[in-house]
Scaffold this motif. Structure first.
Motif, PDB file in Angstrom:
ATOM      1  N   PRO A 138       0.780  -1.170  -0.110  1.00 47.31           N
ATOM      2  CA  PRO A 138      -0.143  -0.090   0.095  1.00 47.31           C
ATOM      3  C   PRO A 138       0.706   1.242  -0.099  1.00 47.31           C
ATOM      4  CG  PRO A 138      -0.005  -1.035   2.266  1.00 47.31           C
ATOM      5  CD  PRO A 138       0.727  -1.963   1.119  1.00 47.31           C
ATOM      6  N   LEU A 139       0.203   2.312  -0.495  1.00 49.04           N
ATOM      7  CA  LEU A 139       0.978   3.596  -0.573  1.00 49.04           C
ATOM      8  C   LEU A 139       0.101   4.786   0.266  1.00 49.04           C
ATOM      9  CD1 LEU A 139       2.046   3.626  -4.266  1.00 49.04           C
ATOM     10  CD2 LEU A 139       3.165   3.050  -2.446  1.00 49.04           C
ATOM     11  N   ASN A 140       1.014   5.519   1.138  1.00 48.28           N
ATOM     12  CA  ASN A 140       0.440   6.517   1.936  1.00 48.28           C
ATOM     13  C   ASN A 140       1.000   8.036   1.403  1.00 48.28           C
ATOM     14  OD1 ASN A 140      -1.277   5.012   4.170  1.00 48.28           O
ATOM     15  ND2 ASN A 140       0.631   3.886   3.665  1.00 48.28           N
ATOM     16  N   TRP A 141      -0.063   8.892   1.339  1.00 46.79           N
ATOM     17  CA  TRP A 141       0.405  10.223   0.955  1.00 46.79           C
ATOM     18  C   TRP A 141      -0.329  11.376   2.154  1.00 46.79           C
ATOM     19  CZ3 TRP A 141      -1.335   7.151  -2.918  1.00 46.79           C
ATOM     20  CH2 TRP A 141      -0.502   6.682  -3.993  1.00 46.79           C
ATOM     21  N   ASN A 142       0.146  12.257   2.240  1.00 47.25           N
ATOM     22  CA  ASN A 142      -0.360  13.459   2.775  1.00 47.25           C
ATOM     23  C   ASN A 142      -0.561  14.548   1.957  1.00 47.25           C
ATOM     24  OD1 ASN A 142      -1.459  15.134   4.956  1.00 47.25           O
ATOM     25  ND2 ASN A 142       0.612  15.795   5.509  1.00 47.25           N
ATOM     26  N   VAL A 143      -1.900  14.601   1.252  1.00 46.13           N
ATOM     27  CA  VAL A 143      -2.136  15.616   0.212  1.00 46.13           C
ATOM     28  C   VAL A 143      -2.100  16.992   0.898  1.00 46.13           C
ATOM     29  CG1 VAL A 143      -3.871  16.133  -1.383  1.00 46.13           C
ATOM     30  CG2 VAL A 143      -3.714  13.802  -0.720  1.00 46.13           C
ATOM     31  N   LEU A 144      -1.143  17.657  -0.019  1.00 44.96           N
ATOM     32  CA  LEU A 144      -0.994  18.988   0.300  1.00 44.96           C
ATOM     33  C   LEU A 144      -2.155  20.075  -0.179  1.00 44.96           C
ATOM     34  CD1 LEU A 144       2.745  19.343  -0.274  1.00 44.96           C
ATOM     35  CD2 LEU A 144       1.802  18.691   1.709  1.00 44.96           C
ATOM     36  N   ALA A 145      -2.192  21.184   0.059  1.00 41.37           N
ATOM     37  CA  ALA A 145      -3.247  21.920  -0.372  1.00 41.37           C
ATOM     38  C   ALA A 145      -2.831  22.999  -1.481  1.00 41.37           C
ATOM     39  CB  ALA A 145      -3.489  23.238   0.806  1.00 41.37           C
ATOM     40  N   GLY A 146      -3.389  22.507  -2.586  1.00 44.25           N
ATOM     41  CA  GLY A 146      -3.262  23.313  -3.850  1.00 44.25           C
ATOM     42  C   GLY A 146      -1.896  23.193  -4.467  1.00 44.25           C
ATOM     43  N   GLY A 147      -1.737  23.863  -5.592  1.00 46.19           N
ATOM     44  CA  GLY A 147      -0.196  23.591  -6.321  1.00 46.19           C
ATOM     45  C   GLY A 147      -0.305  22.449  -7.177  1.00 46.19           C
ATOM     46  N   ALA A 148       0.969  22.268  -7.699  1.00 48.68           N
ATOM     47  CA  ALA A 148       1.128  21.135  -8.697  1.00 48.68           C
ATOM     48  C   ALA A 148       1.987  20.155  -8.048  1.00 48.68           C
ATOM     49  CB  ALA A 148       1.775  21.519 -10.110  1.00 48.68           C
ATOM     50  N   PRO A 149       1.536  18.770  -8.303  1.00 49.68           N
ATOM     51  CA  PRO A 149       2.434  17.851  -7.538  1.00 49.68           C
ATOM     52  C   PRO A 149       3.961  17.751  -8.057  1.00 49.68           C
ATOM     53  CG  PRO A 149       1.060  16.820  -9.092  1.00 49.68           C
ATOM     54  CD  PRO A 149       0.670  18.410  -9.057  1.00 49.68           C
ATOM     55  N   SER A 150       4.893  17.266  -7.197  1.00 47.52           N
ATOM     56  CA  SER A 150       6.092  17.237  -7.516  1.00 47.52           C
ATOM     57  C   SER A 150       6.596  15.825  -7.348  1.00 47.52           C
ATOM     58  CB  SER A 150       7.071  18.133  -6.821  1.00 47.52           C
ATOM     59  OG  SER A 150       6.854  17.710  -5.516  1.00 47.52           O
TER      60      SER A 150
END
Length: 568
Positions: free
Chosen positions: A371-383
């Motif tokens: 499984p993969l876990n992320w902490n989604v940031l607010a706005g902007g473009a993914p890096s």
């Protein structure tokens, strides 16, 4: 003035054709494992570049280069049109063992290195060896499970040149039989004789358990006449060969079989690319790869991601790279998913899992991804951090190494997508301009119209034959195409098209052209001089095919039932 405009328009069109992206040349072998005394074909495909044949010099250390062919054509791509060139070279290994095929230079680029395994022991002499022509068939598993894909191979051996022939492997009752890929052609030494081998591959899928009888494979053809036969007007000998029926014992579905039922030799999963972070409202790419041994792409379930809370998933079509290795099918499936988070916060992708049945070990197995876990940031473009792996909450399972996680660069749809649309718009504008200029040219020079040219060609034709001027495509085929393409083009040039090579020879009026087609047939079946055949074809068809005059029905002595219409 009109001619200059046409030349400018054609230049602009060619510039548009060459504006597409230049892809790295792709190299592959028709077989990755061969026996000593056999040849193998190395194929190189180049898209987006014109000219520049491969440098085969680095191959001479481990191989004898026994012959090469090439052909080019214009094909559509995402940016408009591009030139696709295919080069093929036949290689005879000088030693046994694992041989590294180095990267080759072509059009200023390099292919990726390859490996070939040459087995010293050929595993026994096939039944029928010693005959001028014989045929054999075999499967990679003689006791398969129901719905298991069995690699079925038919090989035709010919120690004499063949003019024509047909290989037929009927499908058995209670199973499906599907041809896979193109025929492989190579040479093999058996008992002091050199045989040309034509190998045809199939997928055999049993539909029920019990005994399954595969009908004999059959070959019917004609060999080239010898020198004495040619002097006596002979047309060669008929050649026939057939195998014995083969019986497979098909096993029933196991009681503990996983569902959906997926019988395979091997299966592995990995993340090819995964984003390091996600941002709300932005798109990030995740690519999954499945490597499968023992099935074709059509038999496999679709690669899917489980639902991700708070994230929209947009899958792209599955990309399949199918091959035939060690007598059975293999495929690499790749699928790209775009992940678009709707909100900030923690999100989790549960591990992807595929259950399958190991036909070799006779037991159920599972291939899984962590499984993969992320902490989604607010706005902007993914890096995406180069070389960094996504965070995982579980170890990689079932042989999927942690270093299988990779990152993707340049896969976004921003500047690249805009450039792609710009190239496409430029192409269509250039095509419209070229069409307009060509129409102006025809208007200024009505005598050069296609109808006028056709009428002039018809008037210059001989009264007892039909003369067809050679097209640029035909000239290109005669210079660079392979013999199968040349034969197909000549058959298609007849009106109506010739059904086979025998009919093509009968309908040609020029004896030199008939002899050129016979030389082409001998070269296609491995017994003729390919260089001499190509030279003869160029000379014979320099002015186009010359056809026999069509037979006309004699006038009827009876008056017509209806009077002819005026102007008919």
């Amino acid at each position: 003035m009109a001619r200059r405009l046409v030349q400018f328009g054609l230049w602009l069109l060619l510039a548009t054709l060459s504006a597409g992206a230049f892809a790295q040349p792709r190299a592959w072998l028709d077989r990755e494992r061969i026996h000593a005394g056999e040849t193998v074909t190395l194929n190189i495909e180049l898209v987006g570049s014109v000219g520049g044949r491969p440098d085969y010099g680095p191959l001479h250390a481990d191989f004898q280069v026994t012959g090469s062919t090439s052909n080019s054509q214009v094909v559509p791509n995402r940016g408009g049109l591009s030139v696709r060139s295919l080069y093929a070279v036949s290689l005879a290994p000088k030693r046994s063992g694992r041989i590294d095929i180095p990267a080759l230079q072509v059009a200023g680029q390099r292919t990726r290195p390859l490996q070939l395994e040459v087995v010293a022991d050929a595993g026994g002499t096939p039944q029928g060896a010693g005959a001028d022509v014989f045929i054999e068939n075999e499967g990679d598993d003689l006791s398969p499970y129901v719905q298991q894909a069995v690699g079925w191979v038919v090989r035709l051996y010919a120690a004499v040149p063949l003019l024509s022939g047909k290989i037929d492997q009927p499908a058995p009752d209670g199973a499906s039989l599907m041809r896979v890929g193109d025929d492989a052609q190579y040479s093999r030494d058996l008992g002091g004789r050199r045989y040309t081998v034509v190998e045809r591959r199939f997928l055999l899928v049993p539909e029920r358990s019990g005994a399954l009888t595969v009908p004999p494979a059959v070959f019917e053809g004609r060999s080239a006449p010898g020198m004495i036969d040619q002097m006596m007007g002979g047309s060669g000998d008929e050649q026939r060969a057939r195998t014995r029926p083969r019986t497979l014992e098909v096993q029933a579905l196991p009681a503990n079989a996983p569902q959906p039922w997926l019988p395979l030799r091997a299966l592995s999963l990995r993340y090819r690319t995964a984003p390091q972070e996600l941002r709300a409202g932005g798109a990030a790419s995740l690519v999954i790869e499945a490597r499968v041994d023992g099935a074709g792409a059509a038999q496999l379930p679709e690669l899917q991601l489980p639902p991700i809370d708070g994230v929209q998933v947009f899958p792209e079509p599955v990309q399949a790279d199918e091959s035939f290795v060690d007598g059975r099918p293999r495929v690499v499936l790749t699928r790209k998913f775009s992940l678009v988070p709707a909100r900030a916060g923690a999100v989790r992708l549960d591990g992807v899992r595929m259950d399958w049945w190991d036909v070799g070990a006779g037991q159920a197995r599972s291939a899984t991804l962590p499984p993969l876990n992320w902490n989604v940031l607010a706005g902007g473009a993914p890096s995406t951090a180069p070389g960094a792996a996504p965070r995982s909450s579980a170890p990689v399972a079932d042989g999927v190494a942690a270093d299988a996680l990779a990152t993707e660069t340049g896969a976004g749809a921003g500047p690249a997508g805009g450039k792609l649309w710009a190239v496409a718009a430029f192409f269509f504008a250039a095509l419209w301009l070229a069409t307009l200029l060509w129409a102006l040219h025809l208007r200024a020079h009505p005598a050069a119209s296609p109808a006028a040219s056709a009428a002039k060609a018809a008037q210059s034709a001989a009264p007892n034959s039909k003369l067809a001027k050679p097209s640029a495509a035909l000239r290109e085929l005669l210079d660079r195409g392979d013999f199968e393409q040349i034969a197909a083009a000549l058959r298609a040039a007849a009106t109506p098209p010739a059904a086979d090579d025998d009919e093509l020879v009968e309908r040609l009026a020029d004896p030199l052209q008939r002899e050129a087609v016979q030389a082409l047939r001998r070269a296609r079946w491995g017994g003729g001089d390919g260089v001499a055949a190509r030279a003869l074809l160029r000379d014979a068809f320099a002015r186009g095919p010359r056809w026999q005059a069509p037979e006309t029905e004699p006038d009827s002595p009876l008056a017509p039932l209806y009077p002819p219409r005026r102007g008919a």
